[in-house]
Design an enzyme around this catalytic site. Structure first.
Site, short mmCIF file in Angstrom:
data_model
loop_
_atom_site.label_atom_id
_atom_site.label_comp_id
_atom_site.label_asym_id
_atom_site.label_seq_id
_atom_site.Cartn_x
_atom_site.Cartn_y
_atom_site.Cartn_z
N GLY A 41 0.61 -6.50 -3.42
CA GLY A 41 0.26 -5.76 -2.47
C GLY A 41 -0.67 -4.56 -3.26
O GLY A 41 -0.82 -4.17 -4.24
N GLY A 44 -3.90 2.55 -0.46
CA GLY A 44 -4.74 3.58 -0.75
C GLY A 44 -4.25 4.22 -2.13
O GLY A 44 -5.01 4.76 -2.90
N PHE A 45 -2.78 4.15 -2.37
CA PHE A 45 -2.57 4.95 -3.51
C PHE A 45 -2.43 3.92 -4.67
O PHE A 45 -2.26 4.43 -6.04
CB PHE A 45 -0.59 5.05 -3.30
CG PHE A 45 0.24 3.87 -3.29
CD1 PHE A 45 0.81 3.46 -4.54
CD2 PHE A 45 0.07 2.98 -2.24
CE1 PHE A 45 1.45 2.25 -4.65
CE2 PHE A 45 0.90 1.86 -2.59
CZ PHE A 45 1.67 1.59 -3.56
N GLY A 46 -2.59 2.73 -4.66
CA GLY A 46 -2.62 1.87 -5.68
C GLY A 46 -2.24 0.24 -5.59
O GLY A 46 -2.58 -0.09 -4.43
N THR A 48 0.42 -3.00 -6.68
CA THR A 48 1.93 -3.67 -6.83
C THR A 48 1.86 -5.07 -7.26
O THR A 48 1.09 -5.85 -6.74
CB THR A 48 3.15 -3.69 -5.78
OG1 THR A 48 3.02 -2.25 -5.10
CG2 THR A 48 4.34 -4.08 -6.28
N LYS A 65 4.13 -1.18 -10.40
CA LYS A 65 3.53 -0.49 -9.37
C LYS A 65 2.50 0.50 -10.20
O LYS A 65 2.98 1.20 -11.02
CB LYS A 65 4.50 0.53 -8.63
CG LYS A 65 5.30 -0.26 -7.82
CD LYS A 65 6.40 0.69 -6.89
CE LYS A 65 7.19 -0.18 -6.07
NZ LYS A 65 8.05 0.56 -5.21
N ASP A 163 10.37 6.05 3.82
CA ASP A 163 9.65 4.90 4.49
C ASP A 163 10.45 3.74 4.72
O ASP A 163 10.23 2.56 4.22
CB ASP A 163 8.69 4.42 3.32
CG ASP A 163 7.36 3.79 3.91
OD1 ASP A 163 7.23 3.59 5.04
OD2 ASP A 163 6.59 2.91 3.20
#
Length: 540
Positions: A41, A44-46, A48, A65, A163
């Site tokens: 996946g 915006g944060f990075g 996996t 991650k 989340d």
């Protein structure tokens, strides 16, 4: 295949035996240990990735991650590093739970940050719904209960997930248990910092998934009840197959009109509605509160049967009283106007019935005075008091609800012996000096209640919630307190002769000068905050 970790690589997929990326020349083996198999996946944060750990026998799979800081801010790396280490510590703490993936490693490499976690093989709940269709009420309730237990445990570690959604709950293939993944703290904090927002590194905990995150979380003020809300939306999805954005909503209030998409009982619907309250003050505050509501729902048929048997009613009167009690119990946690109406109707229905508890008691008393029927008549014929005792023991205790009990107490009544008040919510109630002699009080909620000098002799208090209650100088002789929660309760000068305390939680309780034996304390749970009968703190 081998996957390239360079965020700007135009063609990250490489041959399995490649050492360097053909497209950008980056080294493919991470930390000379992790061989990235495929991407799982990206956001915006990075990103996996699924990887194989070549340093261990069998080359086990793991999840990596990668936090990808895309900013020119010179202070970013220092702040991101601090937040990254904080997230790693959090995951290391909650990762000891059997239904949360363990943190295996975390490190910085070439100004990129990495978390390595246990790989959980299985499908997430979103995939299950798309493959097998929606869940019925019983199946959804099983998912809800199991996930609530996980949430209760992580909240005890002072961690908010932030989340909760179907895609973040995996059904583990090896044992069919649910596993909660992706705590998402780092991505939300770092995104805010990178965009130059005004929030500090410690308060930018917001966002989550649109439709699943409640208003207070979107306003950067998440609480434990935020996870309760998101889990309620998750159950909504599991039973309807529809994401919140695909459901109709009230144009005036913004409430999602989800009930028309599901086949659900009124009682379970009430639980989900309370989980989905927009205002935190009207919502279940903790996972434990929801679990207690589910327990009441599951035992409601037994409660109704107990009431019918206890009142000896027949026909329409029996059904009316049973239905009124159901409404009272189901609506006790509701905060909206429809709840108020249900509660009012329940009380009105009870008063209008010809065979209410007070009328039934009055008639029985009259019969006993005249010697015309029942136990008195039997005594008159046989002259044997044992037959009367057997007759009385065969009768089920009269069921009392919260409103009736508190109303009677405020009117001056103190004798409630041999009654059934199981499962009633009496938090912070003032019931000092009451006689509950031989009453049934299973799973009653008396958290924070004033029960000073109250007589619980012979009471069935199994799994009762008595946390932080005032039980000073109370009489608990011959009572059954197995599995009860008495954490932080004041039990000074209380009497425990013959009391069953197997599994009773006395952590933080005050037992100074209480009459309790070493054998009884050995069966209960104590810790260093427990005040023992001799006035000292510590384990027994």
């Amino acid at each position: 295949m081998s996957y390239c970790l360079n965020p700007s690589c135009p063609k990250p997929v490489n041959h399995p035996k490649s050492k360097k990326c053909k497209a950008c020349g980056s080294k493919l083996l991470l930390r000379d240990r992790y061989h990235l198999v495929k991407g799982l996946g990206k956001g915006g944060f990075g990103a996996t990735f699924l990887a194989a750990d070549l340093s261990l026998p069998g080359k086990p799979l793991c999840v990596i991650k990668q936090l990808q800081p895309n900013t020119d801010n010179p202070n970013f790396l220092t702040m991101a590093r601090q937040l990254f280490e904080r997230e790693a510590r959090t995951l290391g703490k909650v990762g000891n739970h059997p239904q949360i993936p363990r943190l295996l490693d975390y490190f910085e490499d070439r100004e990129q940050f990495y978390l390595v976690q246990e790989f959980v093989k299985g499908n997430n709940l979103q995939q299950e719904i798309k493959k097998n269709g929606v869940l019925n009420e019983e199946q959804a309730q099983e998912v809800l209960r199991e996930t609530l237990i996980i949430l209760r445990d992580i909240h005890a570690q002072k961690v908010i997930h932030r989340d909760i959604k179907p895609a973040n709950i995996i059904r583990r293939e090896i044992d069919n248990k649910l596993v909660l993944i992706d705590f998402g703290v780092v991505k939300n904090q770092v995104n805010t910092i990178a965009s130059g927002g005004d929030q500090t590194a410690l308060t930018a905990f917001a966002v989550g998934t649109p439709g699943f995150a409640p208003p207070e979380q979107l306003a950067m003020r998440p609480v434990y009840a935020s996870d309760v809300y998101a889990l309620g939306v998750t159950c909504m999805y599991l039973m309807s197959g529809k994401a919140p954005k695909n459901m109709d909503c009230d144009p005036l209030t913004g409430d999602i009109d989800w009930l028309k998409y599901v086949d659900i009982s009124e009682q379970f619907g009430d639980i989900l509605l309370t989980m989905l309250e927009v205002a935190v003050k009207n919502r279940y505050k903790t996972a434990e509160e929801v679990l207690q509501a589910i327990d009441i729902h599951n035992h409601i048929d037994n409660l109704a049967a107990s009431m019918v048997g206890g009142l000896s009613t027949t026909g329409s009167d029996s059904r009316m009283n049973s239905g009124s009690s159901r409404q009272s119990i189901y609506s006790s946690g509701r905060k909206n106007s429809s709840t108020s109406r249900s509660r009012t109707e329940g009380r009105t229905g009870s008063r209008s019935g010809r065979n209410t508890p007070s009328n039934a008691t009055s008639r029985n008393s009259s019969r006993n005075r005249t010697g015309g029927t029942g136990a008195s008549r039997n005594m008159g014929r046989t002259g044997n008091p044992r037959s009367t005792e057997r007759h009385q023991e065969s009768r089920k205790p009269l069921k009392l609800d919260r409103e009736t009990l508190l109303s009677a107490y405020s009117s001056g009544r103190r004798d409630f012996a041999q009654k059934d008040v199981s499962l009633q919510d009496l938090q912070k109630a003032n019931l000092s000096g009451v006689n509950f002699h031989h009453s049934r009080m299973v799973k009653i909620n008396l958290q924070g209640a004033d029960l000073n000098s109250t007589d619980f002799t012979g009471c069935d208090l199994r799994q009762a919630m008595l946390r932080n209650a005032n039980l000073g100088r109370s009489y608990l002789s011959s009572a059954n307190l197995e599995g009860a929660d008495l954490r932080g309760a004041d039990l000074s000068y209380a009497h425990f002769k013959g009391t069953k305390l197997k599994g009773t939680n006395l952590c933080g309780a005050n037992l100074s000068n209480a009459s309790i034996t070493e054998e009884q304390l050995a069966q209960a749970k104590t810790n260093w905050t427990t005040v023992l009968p001799n006035g000292r703190r510590g384990f027994w």
